[in-house]
Motif scaffolding. Structure first.
Motif, PDB file in Angstrom:
ATOM      1  N   VAL B 224       0.847  -1.184   0.000  1.00  0.00           N
ATOM      2  CA  VAL B 224       0.000   0.000   0.000  1.00  0.00           C
ATOM      3  C   VAL B 224       0.881   1.231   0.000  1.00  0.00           C
ATOM      4  O   VAL B 224       1.794   1.361   0.798  1.00  0.00           O
ATOM      5  CB  VAL B 224      -0.920  -0.006   1.239  1.00  0.00           C
ATOM      6  CG1 VAL B 224      -1.734   1.270   1.290  1.00  0.00           C
ATOM      7  CG2 VAL B 224      -1.834  -1.201   1.182  1.00  0.00           C
ATOM      8  N   GLU B 225       0.576   2.119  -0.904  1.00  0.00           N
ATOM      9  CA  GLU B 225       1.356   3.330  -1.051  1.00  0.00           C
ATOM     10  C   GLU B 225       0.661   4.439  -0.289  1.00  0.00           C
ATOM     11  O   GLU B 225      -0.529   4.659  -0.456  1.00  0.00           O
ATOM     12  CB  GLU B 225       1.373   3.644  -2.542  1.00  0.00           C
ATOM     13  CG  GLU B 225       2.304   4.696  -2.992  1.00  0.00           C
ATOM     14  CD  GLU B 225       1.987   5.041  -4.437  1.00  0.00           C
ATOM     15  OE1 GLU B 225       1.741   4.119  -5.223  1.00  0.00           O
ATOM     16  OE2 GLU B 225       1.953   6.231  -4.753  1.00  0.00           O
ATOM     17  N   TYR B 226       1.365   5.107   0.554  1.00  0.00           N
ATOM     18  CA  TYR B 226       0.729   6.171   1.337  1.00  0.00           C
ATOM     19  C   TYR B 226       1.715   7.280   1.563  1.00  0.00           C
ATOM     20  O   TYR B 226       2.729   7.104   2.223  1.00  0.00           O
ATOM     21  CB  TYR B 226       0.231   5.620   2.673  1.00  0.00           C
ATOM     22  CG  TYR B 226      -0.543   6.606   3.502  1.00  0.00           C
ATOM     23  CD1 TYR B 226      -0.045   7.068   4.709  1.00  0.00           C
ATOM     24  CD2 TYR B 226      -1.767   7.085   3.064  1.00  0.00           C
ATOM     25  CE1 TYR B 226      -0.743   7.983   5.466  1.00  0.00           C
ATOM     26  CE2 TYR B 226      -2.478   7.998   3.818  1.00  0.00           C
ATOM     27  CZ  TYR B 226      -1.970   8.441   5.011  1.00  0.00           C
ATOM     28  OH  TYR B 226      -2.670   9.346   5.760  1.00  0.00           O
ATOM     29  N   ARG B 227       1.448   8.437   0.983  1.00  0.00           N
ATOM     30  CA  ARG B 227       2.284   9.618   1.161  1.00  0.00           C
ATOM     31  C   ARG B 227       3.758   9.324   0.908  1.00  0.00           C
ATOM     32  O   ARG B 227       4.620   9.719   1.677  1.00  0.00           O
ATOM     33  CB  ARG B 227       2.131  10.165   2.590  1.00  0.00           C
ATOM     34  CG  ARG B 227       0.749  10.655   2.903  1.00  0.00           C
ATOM     35  CD  ARG B 227       0.737  11.257   4.299  1.00  0.00           C
ATOM     36  NE  ARG B 227      -0.554  11.811   4.638  1.00  0.00           N
ATOM     37  CZ  ARG B 227      -0.978  13.017   4.262  1.00  0.00           C
ATOM     38  NH1 ARG B 227      -0.211  13.783   3.521  1.00  0.00           N
ATOM     39  NH2 ARG B 227      -2.157  13.445   4.625  1.00  0.00           N
ATOM     40  N   GLY B 228       4.001   8.613  -0.152  1.00  0.00           N
ATOM     41  CA  GLY B 228       5.385   8.380  -0.530  1.00  0.00           C
ATOM     42  C   GLY B 228       6.014   7.165   0.089  1.00  0.00           C
ATOM     43  O   GLY B 228       7.068   6.724  -0.353  1.00  0.00           O
TER      44      GLY B 228
ATOM     45  N   ALA C 169      -3.652  15.287 -19.000  1.00  0.00           N
ATOM     46  CA  ALA C 169      -3.259  15.527 -17.601  1.00  0.00           C
ATOM     47  C   ALA C 169      -2.898  14.221 -16.922  1.00  0.00           C
ATOM     48  O   ALA C 169      -1.931  14.132 -16.164  1.00  0.00           O
ATOM     49  CB  ALA C 169      -4.395  16.231 -16.862  1.00  0.00           C
ATOM     50  N   ARG C 170      -3.655  13.199 -17.201  1.00  0.00           N
ATOM     51  CA  ARG C 170      -3.384  11.899 -16.601  1.00  0.00           C
ATOM     52  C   ARG C 170      -2.042  11.334 -17.061  1.00  0.00           C
ATOM     53  O   ARG C 170      -1.278  10.764 -16.286  1.00  0.00           O
ATOM     54  CB  ARG C 170      -4.474  10.904 -16.993  1.00  0.00           C
ATOM     55  CG  ARG C 170      -5.676  10.865 -16.114  1.00  0.00           C
ATOM     56  CD  ARG C 170      -5.340  10.386 -14.724  1.00  0.00           C
ATOM     57  NE  ARG C 170      -6.515  10.179 -13.918  1.00  0.00           N
ATOM     58  CZ  ARG C 170      -7.075   9.004 -13.710  1.00  0.00           C
ATOM     59  NH1 ARG C 170      -6.554   7.932 -14.245  1.00  0.00           N
ATOM     60  NH2 ARG C 170      -8.148   8.899 -12.971  1.00  0.00           N
ATOM     61  N   LEU C 171      -1.789  11.509 -18.328  1.00  0.00           N
ATOM     62  CA  LEU C 171      -0.540  10.945 -18.855  1.00  0.00           C
ATOM     63  C   LEU C 171       0.654  11.671 -18.278  1.00  0.00           C
ATOM     64  O   LEU C 171       1.710  11.081 -18.087  1.00  0.00           O
ATOM     65  CB  LEU C 171      -0.539  11.053 -20.391  1.00  0.00           C
ATOM     66  CG  LEU C 171      -1.440  10.052 -21.104  1.00  0.00           C
ATOM     67  CD1 LEU C 171      -1.603  10.422 -22.563  1.00  0.00           C
ATOM     68  CD2 LEU C 171      -0.835   8.650 -20.998  1.00  0.00           C
ATOM     69  N   ARG C 172       0.466  12.941 -17.970  1.00  0.00           N
ATOM     70  CA  ARG C 172       1.591  13.707 -17.429  1.00  0.00           C
ATOM     71  C   ARG C 172       1.813  13.431 -15.957  1.00  0.00           C
ATOM     72  O   ARG C 172       2.867  13.716 -15.420  1.00  0.00           O
ATOM     73  CB  ARG C 172       1.329  15.209 -17.595  1.00  0.00           C
ATOM     74  CG  ARG C 172       1.685  15.771 -18.938  1.00  0.00           C
ATOM     75  CD  ARG C 172       1.737  17.280 -18.825  1.00  0.00           C
ATOM     76  NE  ARG C 172       0.446  17.814 -18.419  1.00  0.00           N
ATOM     77  CZ  ARG C 172      -0.499  18.193 -19.276  1.00  0.00           C
ATOM     78  NH1 ARG C 172      -0.304  18.086 -20.572  1.00  0.00           N
ATOM     79  NH2 ARG C 172      -1.650  18.655 -18.844  1.00  0.00           N
ATOM     80  N   ARG C 173       0.841  12.859 -15.282  1.00  0.00           N
ATOM     81  CA  ARG C 173       0.929  12.728 -13.832  1.00  0.00           C
ATOM     82  C   ARG C 173       2.004  11.734 -13.446  1.00  0.00           C
ATOM     83  O   ARG C 173       2.135  10.675 -14.038  1.00  0.00           O
ATOM     84  CB  ARG C 173      -0.423  12.273 -13.276  1.00  0.00           C
ATOM     85  CG  ARG C 173      -0.572  12.543 -11.817  1.00  0.00           C
ATOM     86  CD  ARG C 173      -1.943  12.166 -11.349  1.00  0.00           C
ATOM     87  NE  ARG C 173      -2.103  10.718 -11.403  1.00  0.00           N
ATOM     88  CZ  ARG C 173      -3.248  10.098 -11.153  1.00  0.00           C
ATOM     89  NH1 ARG C 173      -4.312  10.791 -10.865  1.00  0.00           N
ATOM     90  NH2 ARG C 173      -3.317   8.800 -11.223  1.00  0.00           N
ATOM     91  N   LEU C 174       2.764  12.104 -12.394  1.00  0.00           N
ATOM     92  CA  LEU C 174       3.858  11.239 -11.962  1.00  0.00           C
ATOM     93  C   LEU C 174       3.436  10.448 -10.733  1.00  0.00           C
ATOM     94  O   LEU C 174       2.612  10.905  -9.951  1.00  0.00           O
ATOM     95  CB  LEU C 174       5.079  12.097 -11.608  1.00  0.00           C
ATOM     96  CG  LEU C 174       5.680  12.873 -12.778  1.00  0.00           C
ATOM     97  CD1 LEU C 174       6.781  13.779 -12.259  1.00  0.00           C
ATOM     98  CD2 LEU C 174       6.222  11.912 -13.818  1.00  0.00           C
ATOM     99  N   PRO C 175       4.005   9.263 -10.543  1.00  0.00           N
ATOM    100  CA  PRO C 175       3.669   8.508  -9.335  1.00  0.00           C
ATOM    101  C   PRO C 175       4.305   9.136  -8.103  1.00  0.00           C
ATOM    102  O   PRO C 175       5.159   9.999  -8.206  1.00  0.00           O
ATOM    103  CB  PRO C 175       4.272   7.125  -9.610  1.00  0.00           C
ATOM    104  CG  PRO C 175       5.360   7.390 -10.576  1.00  0.00           C
ATOM    105  CD  PRO C 175       4.952   8.568 -11.394  1.00  0.00           C
ATOM    106  N   LEU C 176       3.892   8.682  -6.950  1.00  0.00           N
ATOM    107  CA  LEU C 176       4.364   9.286  -5.708  1.00  0.00           C
ATOM    108  C   LEU C 176       5.795   8.909  -5.403  1.00  0.00           C
ATOM    109  O   LEU C 176       6.560   9.692  -4.898  1.00  0.00           O
ATOM    110  CB  LEU C 176       3.464   8.852  -4.547  1.00  0.00           C
ATOM    111  CG  LEU C 176       2.074   9.488  -4.536  1.00  0.00           C
ATOM    112  CD1 LEU C 176       1.241   8.825  -3.467  1.00  0.00           C
ATOM    113  CD2 LEU C 176       2.181  10.964  -4.274  1.00  0.00           C
ATOM    114  N   THR C 177       6.133   7.641  -5.659  1.00  0.00           N
ATOM    115  CA  THR C 177       7.495   7.219  -5.330  1.00  0.00           C
ATOM    116  C   THR C 177       8.201   6.786  -6.587  1.00  0.00           C
ATOM    117  O   THR C 177       7.610   6.190  -7.475  1.00  0.00           O
ATOM    118  CB  THR C 177       7.488   6.025  -4.357  1.00  0.00           C
ATOM    119  OG1 THR C 177       6.713   4.982  -4.941  1.00  0.00           O
ATOM    120  CG2 THR C 177       6.901   6.428  -3.037  1.00  0.00           C
ATOM    121  N   ALA C 178       9.481   7.034  -6.609  1.00  0.00           N
ATOM    122  CA  ALA C 178      10.261   6.684  -7.795  1.00  0.00           C
ATOM    123  C   ALA C 178      10.312   5.180  -7.980  1.00  0.00           C
ATOM    124  O   ALA C 178      10.351   4.676  -9.094  1.00  0.00           O
ATOM    125  CB  ALA C 178      11.669   7.260  -7.655  1.00  0.00           C
ATOM    126  N   SER C 179      10.286   4.428  -6.869  1.00  0.00           N
ATOM    127  CA  SER C 179      10.445   2.978  -6.984  1.00  0.00           C
ATOM    128  C   SER C 179       9.287   2.356  -7.732  1.00  0.00           C
ATOM    129  O   SER C 179       9.437   1.370  -8.425  1.00  0.00           O
ATOM    130  CB  SER C 179      10.557   2.356  -5.597  1.00  0.00           C
ATOM    131  OG  SER C 179       9.382   2.638  -4.867  1.00  0.00           O
TER     132      SER C 179
END
Lengths: 456, 241, 241
Positions: B224-228, C169-179
């Motif tokens: 689960v991903e939560y705030r990074g 906009a969706r395609l440009r959105r980045l995930p929260l964590t790089a991993s």
């Protein structure tokens, strides 16, 4: 019969050969053609039998229950219930949480009677721990009162959805109005309207807040009139009687063979109620009757449920009198053993319900031992000696049992719930086969299965 | 591995003998906490705890349990098999009576419990499966809870079968209520109930592979991903005990 | 439906949008997909105290063919997911989905093999409503926000333009964590694919149904009780989920 998505897709009379016979796609408006096609269909033997799917999404199947009916005209020759559409893996999830966290999982199994799920599980844990005698009396009284409130709420939903499924929406509105009042009481006492996590191993999570007893008194004053109103709507209603009298017959032998308990069993005349026969939580000290009917039909079960609501009101009144009575010096609601009892006293703060400031001051400033207990209990949980137990309570639907196995650790090794809806739902085939398709609905509704409990 | 209790007046060093036999049992836990994922800082990391001998309770059992055992014993002897042949062990624990029944005699025992008037266990609460992964040779247990309405009594029957041969005779002929319960136990544990009229999956989808509530089946959650941060699913988190 | 085919343009289109939006939002017929505990709160919302009838929504359409709004109330198990999709497909456009409760929005407390971790893996969701279960007032708030969304929905050429903008906009959105960004499968709808779950091609690409991005008022896209995240340079997307 499958419905084709969109369009009329050609004449329905052209069926296709499926695994179990001809399959006709019904697109709407062509039912006559289908019936005609069946009547002059290819297989003269098979012309009268129709397999209809009352799918998991259906207004009248009381939840995500799928019934596969084989019909001969209007008569149901075969009924196969298919369940599992709400299987949540609650029992397996509990194996990865501590004993106390297990309460939050099991409470969502039979979601119309969450207090019963919690209580049976906590009774099992307390039996495994061997601390049944040390549960504070006030905690037991609170458990009884909450259980009986839950019983009324559950029966209200049962009666309400019974009416809704038969097409009587007024009944539903009356019933949810009453249930709303009970949910208000739940919210006042536990903080939540449903799925409370109120009953915990060792006691209950918090004592009654100020004003709770007055609210309960007010509820007790008003409820008998509302129940009478509901009864006056339905008891002698010819439409209701026509749909439920002599419908869904299941006699005592059938109940015993199918393991059916609860209002269905009491509807056959046998006064078997675990609150009287094998009492728990101090039920032997309360004065109440076990209502029965002898008619074994859906109407009898409805009468049993309404009478049980009245009996529950009696118990709630007795419990609230005890709670209001003079209190001894030390009257906790959680077991005093610091290695088991949930450490925090909860209090309402600015941001909701949480650890009371007194408790925080105590563990942070006054007692290292209390801090350690708090930490260990919350993170790791208490350890339960090796063994297995089975405890049972009388839930609104029947005997709800919890088979808990411990391997000596902080987590349940196995927690299995013998859910009454699961067992009682097996009886629907015995009740509805041979009757008309319209009688399947009262049959299922009179069992009052809660699919969360069936599938867990 | 002694299954049966040693007779009274056995060898004087029976305790030593029991200890010696215990050394032949498999290891069920290493270290003080048995934790596999994080370090064991107790200092007892080399500790090896072996499987304890299966518990049993000697006579008298107390309460109404003796009556049940006597009545069952009489009936079973009249049947041809004896009590000791059908019942492996008897455990009385926390006020509950558990009969560990050998699977060949399960149906007979259940039938006697139901039909004999002094026993009269009319109601069966269904089957509950338990998977003891560490108990090599008797991994899968099927647990039946019986209720006697006439005498207001409870009883538990337990059958242990190995993973290699997970067959238990079905009790549907004695208690029809076991129908769905046995399907559920098959679905979740893989215990095959011989003689069941239609042993198919009941809770999981029909084409599901595996038996989810076994201990070697993963819980199947997702991280689960939560705030990074990422929180792993419950069965993959670190355990401290 | 009939309106969509014969649309004017320019200022007339805006007027038609307003009227059509008003008409659509005033009489949304829910196809209640009541599954578990949230369904009970949904029923309570239809009761006399929190009255759905004042929104024109008391006629819960039992057949999906006549329904506008699917309120997925409760946990969706693996067995139920195909049924959910079929019911959604049987609904006629325009249709909206509210995922009510945490189990429908994200799998909730049941992070395991049996529950679909969020119905947005199966159907496109317009409003996510957390809660376990959400109070009737929370559900009404979600419904009101949905009404806001419906009122402001664009038609015709405006709609096509809007859908393209949302997609970009969706395609440009980045995930929260790089991993999570590394090694993720190519998901044309943008955003990270949840590990271990089947990648469903987002149906929002094809249908004119509104996706979860903000539309009309930004507040309409935020679920009830969402904590406002400060815009950070590495997060180009909206706080839609």
């Amino acid at each position: 019969m499958t419905t084709q998505a969109g369009g009329t897709g050609g004449p329905a009379a052209e069926g296709t050969e499926g695994t179990e016979g001809r399959v006709y796609n019904v697109a709407g408006g062509d039912w006559d053609e289908v019936v005609q096609a069946l009547q002059d269909g290819a297989d003269p033997e098979d012309t009268e039998h129709l397999v209809v799917n009352m799918g998991p999404q259906h207004p009248s199947t009381h939840g995500v229950l799928r019934l596969v009916l084989t019909l001969n005209g209007e008569t149901v020759t075969e009924l196969r219930p298919v369940i599992g559409y709400l299987h949540t893996g609650i029992e397996k999830s509990m194996e990865f949480r501590t004993w106390t966290q297990g309460v939050t999982f099991c409470t969502r199994a039979d979601y119309l009677s969450p207090i019963f799920n919690e209580t049976v599980y906590c009774l099992a844990v307390e039996k495994l721990l061997g601390v049944e005698a040390e549960i504070p009396e006030r905690a037991s009284i609170l458990r009884v009162m909450m259980m009986e409130l839950n019983r009324i709420a559950s029966h209200m939903t049962a009666i309400g959805t019974f009416g809704l499924e038969l097409g009587a929406t007024t009944v539903f509105l009356y019933a949810v109005r009453e249930r709303e009042r009970i949910l208000d009481l739940f919210e006042l006492i536990t903080g939540l309207r449903m799925n409370h996590a109120y009953v915990r191993p060792g006691g209950v999570s918090q004592d009654l807040p100020r004003g709770a007893l007055d609210a309960i008194r007010e509820f007790l004053g008003r409820m008998p009139h509302q129940l009478a109103e509901l009864r006056s709507l339905m008891d002698a209603n010819p439409l209701y009687l026509g749909r439920t009298k002599n419908v869904a017959y299941l006699d005592l032998a059938g109940c015993m063979a199918l393991g059916v308990t609860g209002p269905l069993l009491r509807g056959t005349g046998l006064p078997w109620d675990l609150r009287k026969s094998q009492p728990y939580c101090g039920y032997e000290t309360y004065d109440f009757e076990v209502p029965t009917q002898g008619t074994c039909d859906a109407y009898g079960r409805y009468l049993v449920r309404m009478a049980e609501c009245d009996e529950s009101l009696k118990i709630i009144e007795q419990a609230s009198d005890r709670l209001a009575g003079p209190r001894p010096e030390h009257d906790p609601v959680m077991i005093s053993d610091p290695k088991i009892g949930w450490p925090a006293k909860l209090a309402l703060g600015g941001d909701g319900l949480g650890n009371s400031p007194d408790h925080i001051a105590h563990i942070m400033g006054q007692s290292m031992e209390a801090l350690i207990h708090h930490f260990k209990l919350v993170t790791e949980g208490f350890r339960v000696p090796v063994g297995q137990v089975y405890t049972a309570v009388e839930s609104p639907r029947g005997e709800l049992g919890c088979h808990a196995v411990s391997d000596g650790g902080t987590r349940p090794y196995r927690a299995h719930f013998r859910d009454p809806s699961f067992t009682n739902l097996q009886a629907v085939a015995a009740m509805a086969e041979g009757g008309m398709i319209a009688d399947v609905i009262p049959a299922v509704a009179s069992i009052d299965p809660v699919m969360g409990g069936v599938d867990r | 591995m002694s299954e049966n209790p040693p007779p009274n007046g056995a060898e004087p060093d029976e305790a030593a003998l029991a200890g010696q036999e215990r050394l032949n049992e498999q290891v069920v836990r290493t270290g003080m906490f048995g934790t596999q994922t994080t370090g064991d800082t107790s200092g007892y990391g080399g500790l090896q705890v072996r499987r304890p001998p299966p518990p049993f309770t000697p006579r008298p059992y107390g309460s109404y349990f003796d009556e049940i055992a006597d009545a069952l014993s009489t009936r079973l002897e009249a049947e041809g098999s004896g009590f000791d042949e059908a019942v492996e062990r008897v455990i009385v624990d926390r006020g509950e009576l558990t009969l560990h029944v050998r699977r060949e005699h399960l149906v007979t025992v259940a039938r006697q419990l139901r039909d004999e008037p002094s026993l009269a266990f009319e109601l069966c609460g269904g089957v509950s499966g338990v998977h003891y992964l560490a108990d090599v040779g008797r991994e899968l247990h099927a647990v039946y809870h019986l209720v006697s309405i006439t005498h207001n009594r409870r009883l538990r029957l337990e059958v242990s079968v190995p993973d290699a041969d997970p067959h238990v005779p079905s009790l549907v002929s004695v208690y029809p209520t076991c129908n769905w319960h046995e399907r559920e136990t098959w679905d979740f544990f893989g215990i095959v109930f011989d003689g069941h009229p239609g042993l198919t999956r009941i809770e999981m989808p029909d084409d599901w592979k595996g038996h989810p509530q076994r201990k070697d089946y993963p819980l199947g959650g997702i991280p689960v991903e939560y705030r990074g941060a990422t929180v792993p699913p419950p069965d993959e988190r670190r355990s401290y005990s | 439906m009939g309106v969509e085919e014969k649309l004017p343009s320019g200022i007339l289109l805006t007027t038609v949008e307003k009227v059509a939006g008003y008409a659509r939002k005033s009489s949304v017929w829910p196809a209640t997909f009541g599954l578990a505990c949230c369904a009970i709160e949904l029923m309570q919302t239809g009761g006399p105290r929190h009255d759905l009838a004042r929104f024109g929504m008391e006629r819960a359409s039992n057949t999906p063919r006549q329904a506008d709004l699917m309120i997925v109330a409760g946990r969706v198990s693996q067995k139920m997911a195909p049924v959910l999709r079929q019911i959604y497909d049987q609904m006629a456009d325009p249709k909206w989905v509210i995922s009510m409760g945490v189990c429908a929005s994200s799998g909730g407390m049941f992070n395991n093999y049996a529950i679909v971790q969020g119905v947005d893996h199966v159907v496109p969701v317009d409003i996510y409503l957390p809660g376990c279960p959400p109070r009737p007032e929370m559900l009404l708030d979600a419904i009101v926000k949905l009404h806001d969304k419906i009122q402001n929905m664009k038609l015709g050429a405006n709609r096509a333009r809007e859908v393209t903008e949302l997609e970009q906009a969706r395609l440009r959105r980045l995930p929260l964590t790089a991993s999570l960004a590394v090694g993720q499968s190519h998901n044309p709808a943008g955003g990270p694919t949840m590990l271990g779950t089947p990648g469903f091609a987002s149906p929002a690409l094809d249908s004119p149904t509104v996706s979860a991005e903000g539309l009309g008022s930004r507040a309409a896209a935020e679920p009830e009780g969402a904590i406002r995240r400060d815009a950070r340079p590495d997060q180009a997307g909206a706080a839609g989920e």
